[in-house]
Design a protein around this motif. Structure first.
Motif, PDB file in Angstrom:
ATOM      1  N   HIS A 168      29.883  45.250 -77.382  1.00 24.26           N
ATOM      2  CA  HIS A 168      30.037  46.594 -76.844  1.00 24.26           C
ATOM      3  C   HIS A 168      28.708  47.316 -77.029  1.00 24.26           C
ATOM      4  CE1 HIS A 168      31.915  50.561 -76.461  1.00 24.26           C
ATOM      5  NE2 HIS A 168      32.763  49.892 -75.724  1.00 24.26           N
ATOM      6  N   PRO A 169      28.232  48.085 -76.030  1.00 21.06           N
ATOM      7  CA  PRO A 169      26.931  48.729 -76.218  1.00 21.06           C
ATOM      8  C   PRO A 169      26.979  49.841 -77.261  1.00 21.06           C
ATOM      9  CG  PRO A 169      27.949  49.500 -74.196  1.00 21.06           C
ATOM     10  CD  PRO A 169      28.836  48.424 -74.732  1.00 21.06           C
ATOM     11  N   LYS A 170      25.831  50.093 -77.885  1.00 20.83           N
ATOM     12  CA  LYS A 170      25.708  51.238 -78.791  1.00 20.83           C
ATOM     13  C   LYS A 170      24.565  52.077 -78.270  1.00 20.83           C
ATOM     14  CE  LYS A 170      27.054  49.324 -83.326  1.00 20.83           C
ATOM     15  NZ  LYS A 170      28.136  48.480 -82.894  1.00 20.83           N
ATOM     16  N   LYS A 171      24.511  53.337 -78.675  1.00 19.12           N
ATOM     17  CA  LYS A 171      23.393  54.182 -78.240  1.00 19.12           C
ATOM     18  C   LYS A 171      22.099  53.684 -78.887  1.00 19.12           C
ATOM     19  CE  LYS A 171      25.432  58.362 -76.680  1.00 19.12           C
ATOM     20  NZ  LYS A 171      26.875  58.214 -76.818  1.00 19.12           N
ATOM     21  N   GLU A 172      20.970  53.959 -78.212  1.00 16.39           N
ATOM     22  CA  GLU A 172      19.693  53.470 -78.720  1.00 16.39           C
ATOM     23  C   GLU A 172      19.417  53.975 -80.149  1.00 16.39           C
ATOM     24  OE1 GLU A 172      16.364  54.175 -76.137  1.00 16.39           O
ATOM     25  OE2 GLU A 172      14.959  53.308 -77.589  1.00 16.39           O
ATOM     26  N   GLU A 173      19.704  55.276 -80.400  1.00 14.87           N
ATOM     27  CA  GLU A 173      19.449  55.831 -81.739  1.00 14.87           C
ATOM     28  C   GLU A 173      20.283  55.088 -82.783  1.00 14.87           C
ATOM     29  OE1 GLU A 173      19.772  57.535 -78.583  1.00 14.87           O
ATOM     30  OE2 GLU A 173      21.175  58.943 -79.500  1.00 14.87           O
ATOM     31  N   LYS A 178      38.877  51.266 -72.319  1.00  9.07           N
ATOM     32  CA  LYS A 178      39.844  50.950 -73.387  1.00  9.07           C
ATOM     33  C   LYS A 178      39.865  49.440 -73.652  1.00  9.07           C
ATOM     34  CE  LYS A 178      44.559  51.914 -74.665  1.00  9.07           C
ATOM     35  NZ  LYS A 178      45.861  51.727 -74.092  1.00  9.07           N
ATOM     36  N   ASN A 179      39.962  48.664 -72.597  1.00  7.70           N
ATOM     37  CA  ASN A 179      40.013  47.198 -72.767  1.00  7.70           C
ATOM     38  C   ASN A 179      38.691  46.645 -73.304  1.00  7.70           C
ATOM     39  OD1 ASN A 179      42.622  46.724 -72.080  1.00  7.70           O
ATOM     40  ND2 ASN A 179      42.206  46.224 -69.942  1.00  7.70           N
ATOM     41  N   HIS A 180      37.598  47.249 -72.876  1.00 10.10           N
ATOM     42  CA  HIS A 180      36.295  46.777 -73.355  1.00 10.10           C
ATOM     43  C   HIS A 180      36.157  47.086 -74.843  1.00 10.10           C
ATOM     44  CE1 HIS A 180      31.638  46.755 -72.802  1.00 10.10           C
ATOM     45  NE2 HIS A 180      32.074  45.774 -73.560  1.00 10.10           N
ATOM     46  N   LYS A 181      36.525  48.319 -75.209  1.00  9.02           N
ATOM     47  CA  LYS A 181      36.406  48.739 -76.611  1.00  9.02           C
ATOM     48  C   LYS A 181      37.279  47.873 -77.517  1.00  9.02           C
ATOM     49  CE  LYS A 181      35.271  53.122 -78.500  1.00  9.02           C
ATOM     50  NZ  LYS A 181      35.203  54.525 -78.264  1.00  9.02           N
ATOM     51  N   ALA A 182      38.438  47.501 -76.998  1.00  8.44           N
ATOM     52  CA  ALA A 182      39.359  46.680 -77.798  1.00  8.44           C
ATOM     53  C   ALA A 182      38.895  45.229 -77.873  1.00  8.44           C
ATOM     54  CB  ALA A 182      40.753  46.752 -77.188  1.00  8.44           C
ATOM     55  N   GLY A 183      37.822  44.903 -77.149  1.00 12.49           N
ATOM     56  CA  GLY A 183      37.328  43.515 -77.172  1.00 12.49           C
ATOM     57  C   GLY A 183      38.206  42.578 -76.357  1.00 12.49           C
ATOM     58  N   LEU A 184      39.042  43.165 -75.491  1.00 11.91           N
ATOM     59  CA  LEU A 184      39.966  42.325 -74.729  1.00 11.91           C
ATOM     60  C   LEU A 184      39.342  41.762 -73.461  1.00 11.91           C
ATOM     61  CD1 LEU A 184      43.103  41.492 -74.393  1.00 11.91           C
ATOM     62  CD2 LEU A 184      43.037  43.262 -72.632  1.00 11.91           C
ATOM     63  N   ALA A 185      38.722  42.642 -72.679  1.00 11.42           N
ATOM     64  CA  ALA A 185      38.225  42.189 -71.369  1.00 11.42           C
ATOM     65  C   ALA A 185      37.225  43.184 -70.814  1.00 11.42           C
ATOM     66  CB  ALA A 185      39.398  42.076 -70.388  1.00 11.42           C
ATOM     67  N   ILE A 189      45.430  40.663 -69.188  1.00 17.27           N
ATOM     68  CA  ILE A 189      44.731  41.833 -68.639  1.00 17.27           C
ATOM     69  C   ILE A 189      45.689  42.684 -67.799  1.00 17.27           C
ATOM     70  CG2 ILE A 189      42.892  42.564 -67.051  1.00 17.27           C
ATOM     71  CD1 ILE A 189      41.406  39.939 -67.905  1.00 17.27           C
ATOM     72  N   LEU A 190      46.460  42.018 -66.936  1.00 15.07           N
ATOM     73  CA  LEU A 190      47.372  42.780 -66.058  1.00 15.07           C
ATOM     74  C   LEU A 190      48.434  43.510 -66.869  1.00 15.07           C
ATOM     75  CD1 LEU A 190      47.762  40.303 -63.052  1.00 15.07           C
ATOM     76  CD2 LEU A 190      46.324  42.333 -63.189  1.00 15.07           C
ATOM     77  N   ASP A 191      48.829  42.911 -68.000  1.00 16.93           N
ATOM     78  CA  ASP A 191      49.835  43.554 -68.858  1.00 16.93           C
ATOM     79  C   ASP A 191      49.357  44.911 -69.375  1.00 16.93           C
ATOM     80  OD1 ASP A 191      51.781  41.754 -68.608  1.00 16.93           O
ATOM     81  OD2 ASP A 191      51.478  40.733 -70.539  1.00 16.93           O
ATOM     82  N   THR A 192      48.051  45.087 -69.488  1.00 23.55           N
ATOM     83  CA  THR A 192      47.540  46.367 -70.011  1.00 23.55           C
ATOM     84  C   THR A 192      47.545  47.451 -68.935  1.00 23.55           C
ATOM     85  OG1 THR A 192      45.246  45.835 -69.487  1.00 23.55           O
ATOM     86  CG2 THR A 192      46.014  45.210 -71.688  1.00 23.55           C
ATOM     87  N   MET A 193      48.014  47.109 -67.746  1.00 25.01           N
ATOM     88  CA  MET A 193      48.047  48.120 -66.665  1.00 25.01           C
ATOM     89  C   MET A 193      49.413  48.785 -66.553  1.00 25.01           C
ATOM     90  SD  MET A 193      45.848  46.832 -63.463  1.00 25.01           S
ATOM     91  CE  MET A 193      44.343  47.757 -63.199  1.00 25.01           C
ATOM     92  N   LYS A 194      50.279  48.509 -67.511  1.00 25.71           N
ATOM     93  CA  LYS A 194      51.662  49.047 -67.414  1.00 25.71           C
ATOM     94  C   LYS A 194      51.654  50.562 -67.450  1.00 25.71           C
ATOM     95  CE  LYS A 194      54.443  45.239 -68.940  1.00 25.71           C
ATOM     96  NZ  LYS A 194      54.312  44.318 -70.063  1.00 25.71           N
TER      97      LYS A 194
END
Ligand SMILES: Cc1ncc(COP(=O)(O)O)c(C=O)c1O
Length: 452
Positions: free
Chosen positions: A27-32, A406-413, A447-452
């Motif tokens: 996941h990206p972090k800010k440069e600082e 949300k999915n990216h932050k959770a490390g899911l997809a 992934i599709l399950d997270t679209m509920k």
């Protein structure tokens, strides 16, 4: 830490990394924030290999998204084979200059063997050939420069004319960007769907005389980035021939599918192209950066691109003669970036490539079926190659964006939204692009399950 120890550490990391089938989705972090975590790394005395490597391994690489993660289905992902990645290390270690045969013969020989296979997939006539570039953008630029120079060489009156290229709004952004580089205008046919023979005919017939006089090329797409749509290559080829226009096919993403028997017929007409872009770093399982440009008549590219200088004369001498990749695209000094593809192809054989590309197409069909079975979801259109556009009923553009984060932050997809032109309006939708044959049906369901 001595060099041997450091080499072992680096090799250990590389082996570990390529044997992981599901690496952490960074996941990206800010440069600082990154600076705060690693401090100054470039100092007068150096921080030492051990420290620098530890910072990279433990902090910095974790702030990147592995492009080969099986649930990275955004943009056009990639999935280099282990063989190709390992050989990328060998390519660097071998220190080969890939511009001229005189220096790089053995490496260029390997690249050319891989290139022969690519050319054979296109069905272009005898004599057609190409070179590996840094990617699709550089390949498109190299082809456009060749097209423009060929146009001007036929008729000197165009020497001062600003050229005009026709393409459609489904074409990749690099076409417009590279037209700026060559100072050409682009006429965009307003259809994100398949550019047809009729559509192109209508467009040409409605150009002003002044525009028609400046028109020198048509760029069709062999697999649009957004939806995997293949233009009517055969119909477009016919018009280009009649109107004496350069016919370029941008198959940077879709070109891998030329190897897939199930969809090869959709590319009918590509064998008439003057130039073709294919990116092995997209759907032919090569590591970055590896694109390719192929010409029906490579001598036209040589006329456009060969650089001259007294220090280069020796490379063109009889004694040094051979195929010089620098003569066919915009770059002089170049890495032999086709080598990892060559090694992987040589090791696995072309059949495995065919099967791996077919799997991407199959995954798109599996995803489409799952979407159709789900009452909350809807296909926007049938899958194109390995791209699937679908909507979550009732969602606003913000819902798609928040879902992605949300999915990216959770490390899911990593699955990102895109837009699809629906009549006069653009609708925000969700999109899958399958490249990695290790992606599973379970991954898609998750992934599709997270679209509920
Ligand atoms: C159809 C098409 N053309 C060109 C490009 C640009 O390729 P690159 O990013 O390798 O420069 C892309 C990238 O996605 C693409 O899909």
């Amino acid at each position: 830490m001595d060099v041997v120890e450091m080499t072992l550490d680096v090799m250990k990391y590389a082996i570990n990394r390529i044997t992981q089938t599901s690496p952490e989705l960074g996941h990206p972090k800010k440069e600082e924030e990154l600076r705060g975590l690693v401090g100054e790394t470039i100092t007068p005395d150096g921080i030492g290999g051990e420290k620098a490597f530890q910072l990279f391994r433990d902090v910095l690489v974790k702030a990147t998204v592995p492009i080969d993660h099986p649930r990275h289905l955004a943009f056009v992902p990639a999935s280099p084979t282990r063989a190709a990645v390992m050989f990328d290390l060998v390519t660097s270690a071998s220190s080969i200059h890939g511009a001229y045969w005189m220096e790089g013969a053995g490496g260029i020989y390997c690249e050319n063997e891989a290139m022969k296979w690519l050319v054979s997939l296109t069905g272009l006539p005898e004599g057609a050939f190409g070179v590996f570039t840094s990617g699709g953008t550089a390949a498109n630029l190299s082809a456009m420069v060749t097209a423009r120079e060929a146009w001007r060489s036929v008729c000197g009156e165009h020497n001062r004319d600003r050229g005009l290229i026709i393409t459609s709004i489904g074409a990749h952004s690099s076409i417009k960007a590279m037209a700026k580089v060559i100072d050409a205008d682009v006429y965009l046919v307003d259809s994100e769907d398949r550019l047809t023979q009729e559509g192109l005919r209508y467009t040409i017939d409605h150009l002003s005389d002044e525009q028609r006089n400046r028109l020198f090329a048509v760029v069709a797409t062999g697999g649009t980035t957004n939806a995997g749509i293949i233009d009517d290559l055969d119909g477009i080829a016919g018009i280009c021939k009649k109107e004496q226009l350069w016919f370029h096919v941008d198959a940077a993403y879709g070109g891998g599918a030329l190897a897939a028997d199930s969809v090869r017929h959709l590319f009918r007409g590509i064998e008439s192209a003057d130039s073709i872009t294919i990116d092995p770093h997209k759907w032919l399982f090569s590591p970055y950066d590896c694109g390719a440009v192929i010409y029906k008549k490579p001598e036209l590219a040589r006329k456009a691109h060969a650089q001259e200088g007294s220090y280069l004369d020796i490379f063109k001498d009889e004694g040094a003669q051979g195929f010089n990749p620098a003569d066919y695209q915009i770059q002089l000094t170049r890495r032999v970036r086709g080598l990892p593809l060559w090694f992987s192809l040589a090791m696995h054989g072309t059949k495995m490539y065919k099967e791996a590309v077919e799997r991407g197409i199959e995954l798109a069909k599996i995803a489409a079926n799952l979407i159709e079975e789900n009452p909350d979801l809807e296909l926007v259109r049938e899958p194109g190659l390995s791209c699937v556009l679908y909507r979550r009923k009732g969602w606003t553009p913000d819902d798609y964006t928040n879902w992605t984060y949300k999915n990216h932050k959770a490390g899911l997809a990593l699955v990102t939204p895109t837009k699809w032109k629906n009549g006069d309006t653009y609708e925000t939708v969700s999109r899958f692009c399958f490249i990695n044959p290790d992606t599973t049906e379970e991954d898609i369901k998750m992934i599709l399950d997270t679209m509920k």
